[in-house]
Design a protein around this motif. Structure first.
Motif, mmCIF file in Angstrom:
data_model
loop_
_atom_site.group_PDB
_atom_site.id
_atom_site.type_symbol
_atom_site.label_atom_id
_atom_site.label_comp_id
_atom_site.label_asym_id
_atom_site.label_seq_id
_atom_site.Cartn_x
_atom_site.Cartn_y
_atom_site.Cartn_z
ATOM 1 N N ILE A 144 -38.176 13.736 -16.724
ATOM 2 C CA ILE A 144 -37.757 14.314 -15.521
ATOM 3 C C ILE A 144 -35.791 13.452 -15.696
ATOM 4 N N ALA A 145 -35.814 12.779 -16.584
ATOM 5 C CA ALA A 145 -34.194 12.404 -16.830
ATOM 6 C C ALA A 145 -33.152 14.170 -17.155
ATOM 7 N N LEU A 146 -33.764 14.829 -17.625
ATOM 8 C CA LEU A 146 -33.047 15.970 -18.672
ATOM 9 C C LEU A 146 -33.554 17.414 -17.459
ATOM 10 N N LYS A 147 -34.474 17.380 -17.032
ATOM 11 C CA LYS A 147 -34.629 18.341 -15.315
ATOM 12 C C LYS A 147 -33.714 17.720 -14.727
ATOM 13 N N ALA A 148 -33.081 16.411 -14.430
ATOM 14 C CA ALA A 148 -32.189 16.271 -13.189
ATOM 15 C C ALA A 148 -30.260 16.855 -13.490
ATOM 16 N N VAL A 149 -30.561 16.844 -14.901
ATOM 17 C CA VAL A 149 -28.701 17.084 -15.701
ATOM 18 C C VAL A 149 -29.060 18.562 -15.687
ATOM 19 N N ALA A 150 -30.171 19.552 -16.153
ATOM 20 C CA ALA A 150 -30.041 21.196 -15.782
ATOM 21 C C ALA A 150 -29.771 21.608 -14.660
ATOM 22 N N SER A 151 -30.481 20.418 -13.526
ATOM 23 C CA SER A 151 -30.861 20.694 -12.351
ATOM 24 C C SER A 151 -29.473 20.856 -11.846
ATOM 25 N N ALA A 152 -28.927 19.895 -11.915
ATOM 26 C CA ALA A 152 -27.449 19.799 -11.565
ATOM 27 C C ALA A 152 -26.017 20.711 -11.848
ATOM 28 N N MET A 153 -26.280 20.957 -13.593
ATOM 29 C CA MET A 153 -25.463 21.710 -14.004
ATOM 30 C C MET A 153 -25.500 23.286 -12.792
ATOM 31 N N MET A 154 -27.338 24.040 -12.778
ATOM 32 C CA MET A 154 -27.179 25.382 -11.643
ATOM 33 C C MET A 154 -26.796 24.789 -10.811
ATOM 34 N N ASN A 155 -26.785 23.838 -9.742
ATOM 35 C CA ASN A 155 -25.991 23.422 -8.915
ATOM 36 C C ASN A 155 -24.624 23.482 -8.553
ATOM 37 N N ALA A 156 -23.394 23.016 -10.042
ATOM 38 C CA ALA A 156 -22.695 23.270 -9.879
ATOM 39 C C ALA A 156 -22.124 24.716 -10.323
ATOM 40 N N SER A 157 -23.038 25.570 -10.375
ATOM 41 C CA SER A 157 -22.818 27.455 -11.243
ATOM 42 C C SER A 157 -22.854 27.929 -10.517
ATOM 43 N N GLU A 158 -21.443 28.812 -9.916
ATOM 44 C CA GLU A 158 -21.924 29.256 -8.968
ATOM 45 C C GLU A 158 -21.096 31.044 -9.052
ATOM 46 N N ASP A 159 -21.133 31.279 -9.881
ATOM 47 C CA ASP A 159 -19.848 32.628 -11.184
ATOM 48 C C ASP A 159 -20.809 32.660 -11.915
ATOM 49 N N ASP A 205 -9.608 28.628 -14.152
ATOM 50 C CA ASP A 205 -8.705 27.709 -14.181
ATOM 51 C C ASP A 205 -8.476 26.248 -13.488
ATOM 52 N N LYS A 206 -7.762 25.267 -13.570
ATOM 53 C CA LYS A 206 -8.175 23.891 -13.151
ATOM 54 C C LYS A 206 -8.478 23.909 -11.792
ATOM 55 N N GLU A 207 -8.299 24.425 -11.886
ATOM 56 C CA GLU A 207 -8.799 23.528 -9.836
ATOM 57 C C GLU A 207 -10.517 24.284 -10.080
ATOM 58 N N LYS A 208 -10.830 25.733 -10.432
ATOM 59 C CA LYS A 208 -11.996 25.732 -9.709
ATOM 60 C C LYS A 208 -12.541 24.632 -11.577
ATOM 61 N N VAL A 209 -12.393 24.553 -12.522
ATOM 62 C CA VAL A 209 -12.983 23.111 -12.896
ATOM 63 C C VAL A 209 -13.626 22.629 -12.849
ATOM 64 N N ILE A 210 -12.283 21.750 -11.930
ATOM 65 C CA ILE A 210 -12.634 20.292 -10.791
ATOM 66 C C ILE A 210 -13.024 20.355 -9.928
ATOM 67 N N GLN A 211 -13.777 21.704 -9.017
ATOM 68 C CA GLN A 211 -14.496 21.377 -8.621
ATOM 69 C C GLN A 211 -15.682 21.755 -8.911
ATOM 70 N N PHE A 212 -16.158 22.707 -9.833
ATOM 71 C CA PHE A 212 -17.450 22.643 -10.767
ATOM 72 C C PHE A 212 -17.623 20.787 -11.131
ATOM 73 N N VAL A 213 -17.193 19.693 -11.792
ATOM 74 C CA VAL A 213 -17.229 18.844 -11.987
ATOM 75 C C VAL A 213 -17.555 17.944 -11.011
ATOM 76 N N ILE A 219 -24.233 10.356 -17.669
ATOM 77 C CA ILE A 219 -23.261 11.361 -19.090
ATOM 78 C C ILE A 219 -22.723 11.597 -18.594
ATOM 79 N N SER A 220 -21.798 11.326 -19.929
ATOM 80 C CA SER A 220 -20.603 11.896 -20.541
ATOM 81 C C SER A 220 -20.577 12.754 -20.275
ATOM 82 N N TYR A 221 -18.943 13.856 -20.256
ATOM 83 C CA TYR A 221 -18.329 14.727 -19.989
ATOM 84 C C TYR A 221 -16.950 15.524 -20.099
#
Length: 632
Positions: free
Chosen positions: A529-544, A564-572, A594-596
């Motif tokens: 469940i935890a692994l799927k939640a992390v995967a879902s968070a990544m997919m949710n942050a990915s828009e491009d 660019d840096k601004e786009k990375v911050i939005q992703f994070v 989680i650490s990133y």
């Protein structure tokens, strides 16, 4: 229906290329044109025992909206394809409100154009008895359950009874209205002196010609040893030796009368339900009579036969080459292009359309698809008119053909199904410069097209399967993210893209801090469940079009381009927000930590994917170290 401001008559027929059917259809089309009707001829071919083939062929009865027809003509006695007639009658009863005419076979609920089959052979049988003084008359009829067979056999029995000639059942044989049965009948009759005939009366011309051939193979001459007669007066009966004594139906007049009956009924004019037309008896040499010969007519017919045989040989050769050439076709565009050169094999055509259901290659059967043929969307993939290519267009199947390409004057089209065995893909429509049907070679021509479509379908299915297998091989089964294998294939493609475009490559690395703790306390189900939640968070942050990857265990990575840096911050921020929402929902007793880390690299020819990953990994491990240092 054909939308050109003219009413449309639908004609249903099997083997439209045969002589009888061709004459009928030409007469129908000529009369319809004279009074301003379109004619749509829905035709099919016999499958010679291949049931699945005939099931698909019979579906030509289902491609139209019967309620849109202004008249229907059934060439009922030609309908030998399995289920063809029953499908038509069912659709007429359910949907149609227009006049319906049956030709040659009576259907009580409709108008009919008939000849009196119970008297059609009277003159020939009487000619044998009165003129030639024959009493040993054998009869070859059609199938036992065929109405025409029954009526013609009853004529034979009636006249023999009237003249006091005994009816011997051994002198009667049941055939198939074709050629093979004649040989069995002749062998039986010649083998028994008690039923050896003076004359063999056949219920149609095809069987009569076959009887003559069977007798010749056994050294029996017609008419010297045995006389022979046929029925229907097909063209070739005048040209074989000896010419066949036969009875001719007024086929041309029957076609015109069928149209007139529709027109009269639509105008509310009074008429009889049945129109009976007279037949004509042709006394020729096969019965033993001399025949007046017209040298010019014989010479003309001889030349026509030679030309037809030459044309047929050439068409067979070109159709065979077409089959070989289309074997390698794997795309619809390739097929469409090649058909340009092969459409001209259909001599005399003026326009041709290949119409496919828009998802023809996606289903296995009509039942599986679940939508009637006439309610589907159709794509005109190939269109040729007066030597010009027409632009592809989509339209509703109920229109049959795109109205933008129809002429304003009354039109005539022959429609046939495109299918491979029982799987129907669409249909073709062809028209001709003169009133004519297609040749017998058209069945082989269409079969080549259908086989090519099946090859394209198989090739497409294999490509989808390969893509699916490739997708499975690079996907993580648990999370649905890409796996480590994709990191080196798709990741490298993204890097190559950045090098080419002189753009930035972004790599985001993440590692769960507490997966072991969750697995130990809450079991592997909790860990999943935890692994799927992390995967879902990544997919949710990915828009491009980012690539989200589970490297294995609790390690994740994301690769993106033009960051660019601004786009990375939005992703994070979006990633963290999703993780926090999970932790606040209280649906589970554990929380995710989680650490990133991330890195942006301006890619050039010397940049490697490992270098980009290393930058993000170092920052991720630094964050993990700081957390441990603070006791988090």
């Amino acid at each position: 229906m054909l939308e050109n401001n003219h009413k449309t008559i639908g004609v249903f027929v099997t083997s439209a290329h045969e002589e009888y059917q061709d004459i009928l259809c030409r007469a129908i089309c000529e009369r319809a044109y004279e009074i301003g009707y379109n004619v749509a001829i829905f035709a099919n071919f016999v499958g010679f025992g291949e049931q699945k083939y005939e099931i698909a062929e019979s579906n030509i009865a289902n491609i139209i909206k019967y309620e849109d027809l202004d008249g229907i003509i059934l060439l009922s006695d030609t309908m030998v394809v399995k289920d063809f007639r029953s499908k038509i009658i069912k659709n007429i009863r359910k949907y149609s409100k227009c006049p319906v005419v049956s030709v040659r076979q009576e259907i009580e609920e409709y108008q009919n154009v008939l000849i009196k089959d119970n008297t059609v052979l009277d003159e020939i049988i009487l000619h044998f008895i009165n003129h030639h003084k024959f009493t040993k008359l054998n009869f070859l009829t059609g199938p036992e359950d065929n109405p025409v067979s029954i009526q013609r056999l009853n004529t034979y029995k009636r006249i023999l009874t009237e003249y006091g000639i005994p009816i011997e059942e051994e002198r009667i044989a049941y055939g198939d209205f074709w050629k093979l049965s004649a040989y069995d009948a002749v062998e039986k009759w010649l083998a028994d002196p008690n039923i050896y005939p003076e004359a063999i009366i056949c219920a149609n011309d095809y069987m009569a010609i076959a009887v003559c051939n069977a007798l010749a193979q056994r050294g029996v001459l017609v008419p010297r040893d045995i006389a022979v007669s046929g029925c229907d007066n097909i063209e070739v009966t005048k040209d074989i030796i000896p010419p066949i004594t036969t009875v001719g139906m007024p086929v041309y007049d029957m076609g015109r009368e069928a149209v007139d009956k529709i027109h009269r009924q639509s105008k509310g004019l009074p008429q009889e339900d049945i129109s009976y037309l007279k037949f004509i008896t042709y006394i020729r040499e096969s019965c033993g009579c001399e025949m007046e010969k017209n040298a010019k007519d014989i010479f003309r017919r001889r030349n026509n036969i030679i030309k037809e045989l030459e044309d047929r040989d050439e068409t067979i050769s070109k159709t065979a080459y077409m089959s070989i050439d289309l074997t390698g076709v794997t795309t619809l565009d390739d097929l469409n292009n090649r058909l340009a050169s092969y459409t001209y094999l259909n001599e005399g055509f003026s326009s041709f359309y290949m119409c496919l259901y828009t998802d023809w290659d996606r289903y296995q059967s009509d039942k599986e698809y679940g939508i009637p043929f006439s309610d589907r969307e159709v794509s005109m993939e190939v269109g040729m008119k007066n030597g010009q290519w027409l632009q592809k267009v989509q339209f509703e199947a109920k229109e049959l053909l795109p109205s933008i390409y129809l002429d304003h004057e009354p039109q005539v089209f022959y429609f046939n199904m495109l299918h491979h065995r029982e799987k129907c893909y669409g249909y073709t429509a062809i028209s001709f410069k003169k009133l004519q049907s297609y040749k017998s070679s058209y069945q082989g021509w269409l079969t080549n097209v259908c086989n090519a479509l099946e090859n394209i379908k198989i090739h497409s299915e294999l490509n989808r399967l390969v893509y699916k297998l490739e997708d499975i091989s690079i996907k993580d089964e648990l999370t649905g993210l890409y796996n480590r294998r994709a990191l080196h294939t798709l990741g490298q493609k993204y890097l190559d893209q950045c090098i080419k475009n002189h753009s930035n490559l972004m790599v985001f690395s993440a590692d769960m801090d507490n997966l072991k703790y969750i697995n130990d306390i809450y079991g592997h189900a909790g860990g999943d469940i935890a692994l799927k939640a992390v995967a879902s968070a990544m997919m949710n942050a990915s828009e491009d079009d980012e690539i989200c990857i589970r490297l294995g265990g609790d390690e994740f990575s994301v690769i993106g381009v033009e960051y660019d840096k601004e786009k990375v911050i939005q992703f994070v921020n979006k990633f963290n927000d999703a993780i926090q929402r999970f932790n606040k929902e209280l649906a589970y007793e554990f929380k995710i930590s989680i650490s990133y880390g991330w890195g942006i690299t301006k890619a050039n020819e010397n940049t490697t994917l490992e270098e980009c990953l290393s930058v993000a990994d170092k920052r991720m491990y630094l964050q993990k170290y700081e957390k441990k240092k603070r006791g988090l």
